[in-house]
Design a protein around this motif. Structure first.
Motif, PDB file in Angstrom:
ATOM      1  N   TYR A 113       0.834  -1.195   0.000  1.00 55.81           N
ATOM      2  CA  TYR A 113       0.000   0.000   0.000  1.00 55.81           C
ATOM      3  C   TYR A 113       0.877   1.258   0.000  1.00 55.81           C
ATOM      4  N   CYS A 114       0.282   2.399  -0.398  1.00 50.71           N
ATOM      5  CA  CYS A 114       1.062   3.632  -0.555  1.00 50.71           C
ATOM      6  C   CYS A 114       1.357   4.312   0.772  1.00 50.71           C
ATOM      7  N   GLY A 115       0.448   4.215   1.748  1.00 53.34           N
ATOM      8  CA  GLY A 115       0.666   4.811   3.051  1.00 53.34           C
ATOM      9  C   GLY A 115       0.228   6.248   3.209  1.00 53.34           C
ATOM     10  N   HIS A 116      -0.239   6.893   2.122  1.00 54.28           N
ATOM     11  CA  HIS A 116      -0.598   8.312   2.251  1.00 54.28           C
ATOM     12  C   HIS A 116      -1.968   8.671   1.672  1.00 54.28           C
ATOM     13  N   CYS A 117      -2.676   7.742   1.035  1.00 57.21           N
ATOM     14  CA  CYS A 117      -4.023   8.045   0.542  1.00 57.21           C
ATOM     15  C   CYS A 117      -5.005   8.011   1.715  1.00 57.21           C
ATOM     16  N   TYR A 118      -6.258   8.405   1.472  1.00 55.59           N
ATOM     17  CA  TYR A 118      -7.238   8.461   2.568  1.00 55.59           C
ATOM     18  C   TYR A 118      -7.417   7.107   3.264  1.00 55.59           C
ATOM     19  N   PRO A 119      -7.680   5.984   2.524  1.00 52.99           N
ATOM     20  CA  PRO A 119      -7.845   4.708   3.242  1.00 52.99           C
ATOM     21  C   PRO A 119      -6.623   4.340   4.083  1.00 52.99           C
ATOM     22  N   CYS A 120      -5.428   4.570   3.555  1.00 50.90           N
ATOM     23  CA  CYS A 120      -4.219   4.262   4.327  1.00 50.90           C
ATOM     24  C   CYS A 120      -4.142   5.115   5.586  1.00 50.90           C
ATOM     25  N   SER A 121      -4.581   6.371   5.497  1.00 53.64           N
ATOM     26  CA  SER A 121      -4.497   7.288   6.639  1.00 53.64           C
ATOM     27  C   SER A 121      -5.392   6.867   7.788  1.00 53.64           C
ATOM     28  N   ILE A 122      -6.419   6.054   7.508  1.00 52.95           N
ATOM     29  CA  ILE A 122      -7.311   5.583   8.579  1.00 52.95           C
ATOM     30  C   ILE A 122      -7.082   4.100   8.888  1.00 52.95           C
ATOM     31  N   GLY A 123      -5.966   3.559   8.402  1.00 57.38           N
ATOM     32  CA  GLY A 123      -5.597   2.195   8.741  1.00 57.38           C
ATOM     33  C   GLY A 123      -6.209   1.118   7.882  1.00 57.38           C
ATOM     34  N   ARG A 124      -6.976   1.512   6.869  1.00 59.78           N
ATOM     35  CA  ARG A 124      -7.599   0.516   5.990  1.00 59.78           C
ATOM     36  C   ARG A 124      -6.750   0.363   4.729  1.00 59.78           C
ATOM     37  N   THR A 125      -5.547  -0.151   4.964  1.00 67.05           N
ATOM     38  CA  THR A 125      -4.534  -0.223   3.908  1.00 67.05           C
ATOM     39  C   THR A 125      -4.932  -1.151   2.763  1.00 67.05           C
TER      40      THR A 125
END
Length: 339
Positions: free
Chosen positions: A89-101
């Protein structure tokens, strides 16, 4: 090194490749076991639209760290036994920012979007490795990843002890989901059209089975639940008729999780969403479920070895993949042993 590669659909071979060179932040892993997944068979057929070719397959992986940065974030050391989390995962998109990688807008899955690890050696980000407990069986370690898929569907559905969980599909993911449901103290209801798979589910400890080719699943679930219907319905086939059927099996105020990937759009009666006030959730891959999967396996709460059809050496992997495609009913789970 050797690797299992699809040059194009219907073209699988055990090939010679250069051993990978580790980059900063990665670990070089000697792969010990690698599972063959249903998605690998779809990629072989060319029916998985997400796969690009040529492609080294393999995302159900366990191995030994041969090289790693000393200052890696998880404190891994050379010689550690690890399982690979295959969802980059990229680690900086919205889903990644809320832990839903797993919902990353730029998700890359091993063996699908990028080369996988059904190879003698593989490089992977060090922070996406999970340490195996001491003495954990290598074959069982390669089966942790499919268990995380089932777990994710159960988690998305918020299953609680005492509830009824109806599951469409008695393949590996559906069977594992049923085993997880029973381990959670819920009542699993497994639905399929293949009696042999349902009977196998019963042997695994699944409480209820329904052959939807021979009986009405709605009436059967109503009888089992004394009219309440299932508080959670999990769809693990991707078949449009089963997706539609979930709405009839779910209880009022119940939940549905869609784990199967349909090939075409499903028409749904949205009035039932409102009438029953249903929570409907997608369930894609997994996110943070490896530790629980490992605990369920090592504790024996979910005996994944029971769904293992066989292990094969690497040289036999291509012919095994070809045979699974031709005779899917003969297989449940196959692990390639590279030791």
């Amino acid at each position: 090194m050797k690797a299992i590669k699809y040059e194009k659909p219907w073209d699988v071979a055990c090939v010679e490749m250069d051993k990978p060179v580790r980059k900063k932040g990665e670990a070089l892993i000697k792969i010990m076991t690698a599972g063959i997944c249903g998605s690998d068979i779809g990629a072989f057929r060319g029916t998985n639209g997400l796969v690009s070719y040529p492609r080294v397959i393999g995302h159900e992986l366990a191995g030994i760290i041969e090289e790693i940065d000393e200052d890696n974030p998880k404190g891994f050391k050379v010689g550690d036994h690890v399982i690979v989390d295959p969802y980059l995962y990229c680690g900086h998109c919205y889903p990644c920012s809320i832990g839903r990688t797993n919902c990353c807008t730029d998700l890359h899955v091993l063996g699908v979007h990028v080369d996988g690890g059904m190879a003698e050696y593989f490089c992977h980000p060090a922070d996406m490795l999970v340490k195996m407990p001491e003495g954990m069986d290598w074959v069982l370690a390669a089966m942790a990843e499919p268990l995380t898929i089932s777990l994710h569907g159960v988690h998305r559905g918020g299953l609680k002890a005492g509830e009824f969980c109806a599951i469409y599909g008695a393949g590996p993911i559906g069977l594992l989901a049923a085993m997880v449901a029973e381990a959670y103290g819920a009542h699993a209801i497994l639905i399929d059209v293949v009696q042999e798979r349902l009977d196998f589910g019963k042997e695994l400890g699944v409480e209820y089975i329904i052959n939807s080719a021979n009986e009405d699943p709605v009436a059967a679930v109503a009888k089992i639940t004394d009219g309440t219907m299932a508080q959670l319905v999990m769809e693990c086939t991707g078949a449009n008729v089963c997706i539609r059927g979930t709405l009839d099996l779910v209880s009022n105020a119940g939940r549905i999780t869609f784990t199967g990937w349909p090939k075409k759009e499903t028409s749904l009666p949205t009035d039932l969403f409102t009438k029953k006030e249903i929570d409907i959730r997608g369930a894609r891959t997994s996110a943070g479920e490896f530790e629980e999967a490992i605990e369920l396996i090592t504790s024996g709460k979910v005996d994944v070895k029971k769904i293992l059809t066989k292990t094969v050496p690497m040289d036999e992997a291509p012919e095994t993949i070809i045979d699974i495609e031709k005779n899917p009913g003969n297989y449940m789970k196959v692990v390639v042993d590279l030791r």
